[in-house]
Design a protein around this motif. Sequence first.
Motif, PDB file in Angstrom:
ATOM      1  N   GLU A   1      -2.373   2.204   5.241  1.00 55.55           N
ATOM      2  CA  GLU A   1      -1.675   0.929   5.393  1.00 55.55           C
ATOM      3  C   GLU A   1      -2.366  -0.103   4.516  1.00 55.55           C
ATOM      4  N   ILE A   2      -1.610  -0.748   3.670  1.00 56.04           N
ATOM      5  CA  ILE A   2      -2.180  -1.718   2.729  1.00 56.04           C
ATOM      6  C   ILE A   2      -2.168  -3.100   3.375  1.00 56.04           C
ATOM      7  N   THR A   3      -3.348  -3.617   3.614  1.00 58.71           N
ATOM      8  CA  THR A   3      -3.486  -4.938   4.232  1.00 58.71           C
ATOM      9  C   THR A   3      -4.196  -5.931   3.315  1.00 58.71           C
ATOM     10  N   SER A   4      -4.695  -5.482   2.188  1.00 53.64           N
ATOM     11  CA  SER A   4      -5.458  -6.335   1.279  1.00 53.64           C
ATOM     12  C   SER A   4      -4.588  -7.463   0.737  1.00 53.64           C
TER      13      SER A   4
ATOM     14  N   VAL B   1      -9.767  -8.651  -5.852  1.00 53.01           N
ATOM     15  CA  VAL B   1     -10.705  -7.721  -5.216  1.00 53.01           C
ATOM     16  C   VAL B   1      -9.981  -7.015  -4.071  1.00 53.01           C
ATOM     17  N   PRO B   2      -9.100  -6.067  -4.377  1.00 53.37           N
ATOM     18  CA  PRO B   2      -8.389  -5.348  -3.309  1.00 53.37           C
ATOM     19  C   PRO B   2      -9.367  -4.562  -2.443  1.00 53.37           C
ATOM     20  N   THR B   3      -9.044  -4.469  -1.172  1.00 53.45           N
ATOM     21  CA  THR B   3      -9.887  -3.719  -0.240  1.00 53.45           C
ATOM     22  C   THR B   3      -9.272  -2.388   0.160  1.00 53.45           C
ATOM     23  N   ASP B   4      -8.076  -2.090  -0.345  1.00 51.96           N
ATOM     24  CA  ASP B   4      -7.412  -0.819  -0.045  1.00 51.96           C
ATOM     25  C   ASP B   4      -7.289  -0.002  -1.327  1.00 51.96           C
ATOM     26  N   THR B   5      -7.360   1.323  -1.164  1.00 54.16           N
ATOM     27  CA  THR B   5      -7.328   2.227  -2.309  1.00 54.16           C
ATOM     28  C   THR B   5      -6.359   3.367  -2.044  1.00 54.16           C
ATOM     29  N   VAL B   6      -5.629   3.768  -3.088  1.00 52.02           N
ATOM     30  CA  VAL B   6      -4.853   5.003  -3.061  1.00 52.02           C
ATOM     31  C   VAL B   6      -5.364   5.898  -4.183  1.00 52.02           C
ATOM     32  N   GLY B   7      -5.232   7.213  -3.976  1.00 45.35           N
ATOM     33  CA  GLY B   7      -5.715   8.157  -4.971  1.00 45.35           C
ATOM     34  C   GLY B   7      -4.863   8.156  -6.230  1.00 45.35           C
ATOM     35  N   ILE B   8      -5.409   8.750  -7.294  1.00 43.55           N
ATOM     36  CA  ILE B   8      -4.684   8.811  -8.560  1.00 43.55           C
ATOM     37  C   ILE B   8      -3.394   9.614  -8.369  1.00 43.55           C
TER      38      ILE B   8
ATOM     39  N   ILE C   1      -0.885  10.084 -13.238  1.00 41.67           N
ATOM     40  CA  ILE C   1      -2.122  10.751 -12.844  1.00 41.67           C
ATOM     41  C   ILE C   1      -3.319  10.219 -13.624  1.00 41.67           C
ATOM     42  N   ASP C   2      -3.063   9.610 -14.788  1.00 47.69           N
ATOM     43  CA  ASP C   2      -4.165   9.122 -15.605  1.00 47.69           C
ATOM     44  C   ASP C   2      -4.353   7.612 -15.486  1.00 47.69           C
ATOM     45  N   PHE C   3      -3.695   6.989 -14.486  1.00 47.59           N
ATOM     46  CA  PHE C   3      -3.855   5.542 -14.322  1.00 47.59           C
ATOM     47  C   PHE C   3      -4.957   5.239 -13.314  1.00 47.59           C
ATOM     48  N   SER C   4      -5.774   4.231 -13.658  1.00 48.67           N
ATOM     49  CA  SER C   4      -6.821   3.741 -12.768  1.00 48.67           C
ATOM     50  C   SER C   4      -6.887   2.234 -12.915  1.00 48.67           C
ATOM     51  N   GLY C   5      -6.837   1.518 -11.793  1.00 51.33           N
ATOM     52  CA  GLY C   5      -6.913   0.065 -11.883  1.00 51.33           C
ATOM     53  C   GLY C   5      -6.341  -0.630 -10.665  1.00 51.33           C
ATOM     54  N   ARG C   6      -6.199  -1.961 -10.760  1.00 50.73           N
ATOM     55  CA  ARG C   6      -5.670  -2.783  -9.669  1.00 50.73           C
ATOM     56  C   ARG C   6      -4.175  -2.986  -9.851  1.00 50.73           C
ATOM     57  N   ARG C   7      -3.473  -3.072  -8.715  1.00 51.61           N
ATOM     58  CA  ARG C   7      -2.048  -3.415  -8.730  1.00 51.61           C
ATOM     59  C   ARG C   7      -1.773  -4.355  -7.556  1.00 51.61           C
ATOM     60  N   SER C   8      -0.901  -5.343  -7.826  1.00 51.65           N
ATOM     61  CA  SER C   8      -0.580  -6.349  -6.803  1.00 51.65           C
ATOM     62  C   SER C   8       0.922  -6.560  -6.736  1.00 51.65           C
ATOM     63  N   LEU C   9       1.363  -7.086  -5.586  1.00 50.06           N
ATOM     64  CA  LEU C   9       2.754  -7.498  -5.408  1.00 50.06           C
ATOM     65  C   LEU C   9       2.740  -8.884  -4.773  1.00 50.06           C
ATOM     66  N   PHE C  10       3.552  -9.804  -5.355  1.00 52.11           N
ATOM     67  CA  PHE C  10       3.662 -11.172  -4.853  1.00 52.11           C
ATOM     68  C   PHE C  10       5.075 -11.392  -4.325  1.00 52.11           C
TER      69      PHE C  10
ATOM     70  N   SER D   1      -2.311  -6.034  -2.282  1.00 57.17           N
ATOM     71  CA  SER D   1      -2.996  -5.510  -3.463  1.00 57.17           C
ATOM     72  C   SER D   1      -3.646  -4.179  -3.136  1.00 57.17           C
ATOM     73  N   VAL D   2      -3.863  -3.409  -4.177  1.00 59.27           N
ATOM     74  CA  VAL D   2      -4.398  -2.061  -3.991  1.00 59.27           C
ATOM     75  C   VAL D   2      -5.141  -1.645  -5.259  1.00 59.27           C
ATOM     76  N   VAL D   3      -6.137  -0.781  -5.086  1.00 58.62           N
ATOM     77  CA  VAL D   3      -6.808  -0.140  -6.207  1.00 58.62           C
ATOM     78  C   VAL D   3      -6.324   1.297  -6.274  1.00 58.62           C
ATOM     79  N   VAL D   4      -5.990   1.727  -7.475  1.00 58.64           N
ATOM     80  CA  VAL D   4      -5.602   3.120  -7.696  1.00 58.64           C
ATOM     81  C   VAL D   4      -6.805   3.844  -8.290  1.00 58.64           C
ATOM     82  N   ASN D   5      -7.221   4.944  -7.658  1.00 58.66           N
ATOM     83  CA  ASN D   5      -8.373   5.753  -8.073  1.00 58.66           C
ATOM     84  C   ASN D   5      -9.597   5.371  -7.249  1.00 58.66           C
ATOM     85  N   PHE D   6     -10.058   6.292  -6.429  1.00 62.59           N
ATOM     86  CA  PHE D   6     -11.264   6.078  -5.640  1.00 62.59           C
ATOM     87  C   PHE D   6     -12.496   6.063  -6.548  1.00 62.59           C
TER      88      PHE D   6
END
Length: 539
Positions: free
Chosen positions: A167-170, A175-182, A230-239, A257-262
């Motif tokens: 669940e994404i709560t960031s 500085v996102p506090t939630d992460t999803v895998g690549i 599969i090759d993306f790593s970084g931050r993503r946000s929705l407003f 907001s979320v970070v992709v890639n642990f």
Amino acid sequence: MKVTAWSRRVGYCSLLLIALLWSCRRENPSNFDPNLPPETFISGAPAESTLAFYQVQLYWNGVDPDGIIDHFEYAVTDSNLTPGELTPDFSGYFSTNRTDSLFKLTANNPQILGHRFYVRAVDNEGKVDPTPAWTYFIAHDFNFPQVVFNTADGRWIDSAGEENTVEITSTDQFVPTDTVGIGGAVEYTWTGFDADVGGEVLGFEFRPGTETEFRGGTLADTAYAESYQIDFSGRRSLFVRAIDDAGAKTLPIAVRSVVVNFSPVTWIADPLSGGAPARARVFTESSGQVYPSGTTLANGFRSVNFAYTGFDDLRDQGNSPEDPGVIGFEFRRLKNGGGPAFQSIPAWEPFPEINIFNQQATQALTSGDYLFLIRSEDELGRKGRPDTVAVNVNYPPFFTNASYFDEFGTENNLWNPGGDLVEVDINVEDGVAGPLQVNVLASDEHSADNPDPLEVTNPVVEDEVGVVIEYRVRINGSPGGFQAVPAGSPYEIFLEVTTDPAEDRKVRPGEFNFLVLEAKDDGGRITTQTVQFRVNLIE
């Protein structure tokens, strides 16, 4: 009857005057309009130029002196605009048969906006009041509309082939506090509300962080989803922001907001562990002795080393214990909180091997507090959170005595560690209180086997024989400066006594006094001790 020439001339003039007056009273029938225009008035509205709730009830009416009112025309403009000023092809007026209405006015600047309301009557022959009635007031929207996320989920497949959900709560775009895998995906749905009485949400706008313009604007715009390569790593946000019936929009904007890639994992490891590496925040002194992070060593030029390793997080697909997924390590050394940026470590072995970092390769450690940071980098360039080990060099000095001399020259304790507050009596002669003579002494000798009971460092792991070289004594906030003393000698100072409440940086009788003692050793370490006491004047 005889008519004289003079009388004839008078008669002719009279006829000419009558003809002239008759001609002046004549009008062109095509320009004459016997229909008088109606008059319009506003009977109920906020006071001129005042602040009003954006939902405002307005009342108006009109009279026609020679007929009846057929209908009214009204217009609402922003600020001081006149009807039709910005619409050349439209007068700006709307027709109505009502004499009152509830208006929901725009208030989006961001929540306050001035308006003019115009109204004019139209009579039964179509004649319009040429001077419309108008009023000016300021519309206020008391509450921004709010966005509520119904769904904010991230999904991905891990290295074991299992599906994971978070669940994404960031709400921090930086500085996102939630992460999803690549190779994962996110999905959002939302609704909203307006807390104003009678207010409502009329639409939603949203913007992915990769775009600059908001999309949508309708009540149907309540969902967004995106997936990642599969090759993306970084931050993503929705407003997301809601739009209410006053035109106001959510502020602050709702964010997910979320970070992709642990992040890859870095360990300070136990250098003596056999088999698989084990995390242990320890370091090894040059003698081979292993100490826990945060240990203080004796002053000198010290050399330490520690073990480290790293691997990529198994929650990302494609990673495995056989493929650690790490492409490099960086280190940083801070002294007393400051130091250079991260630097690359040129040679290292992948997990499960451990690597030895020898700080002597950069610089020997002298007096100070050191923090070493090691972090790894994965194949997509993601740098992990550093693991750390702290090493301190040079035990701080400690105070062994703080005393004062009474009127008989007898030395008395001014500082009673763990005991009661000290009361100091000072004699007054001829209305003048003598100065308070204070002696302080600190030591910089430390023993691992027989620590001094006043020693403040815990634990002392090595013997150290240092020297206190400077003291500073400050009374009740006085600035003061450090004064050098011969090695091993106490520091003596005379403190003035005052009864003047304006002199707050001297000893004050009848009150609590705060004496701040500072001692500096030959390595630059400073120890501070505060002594509290009360002074009584004896007549």
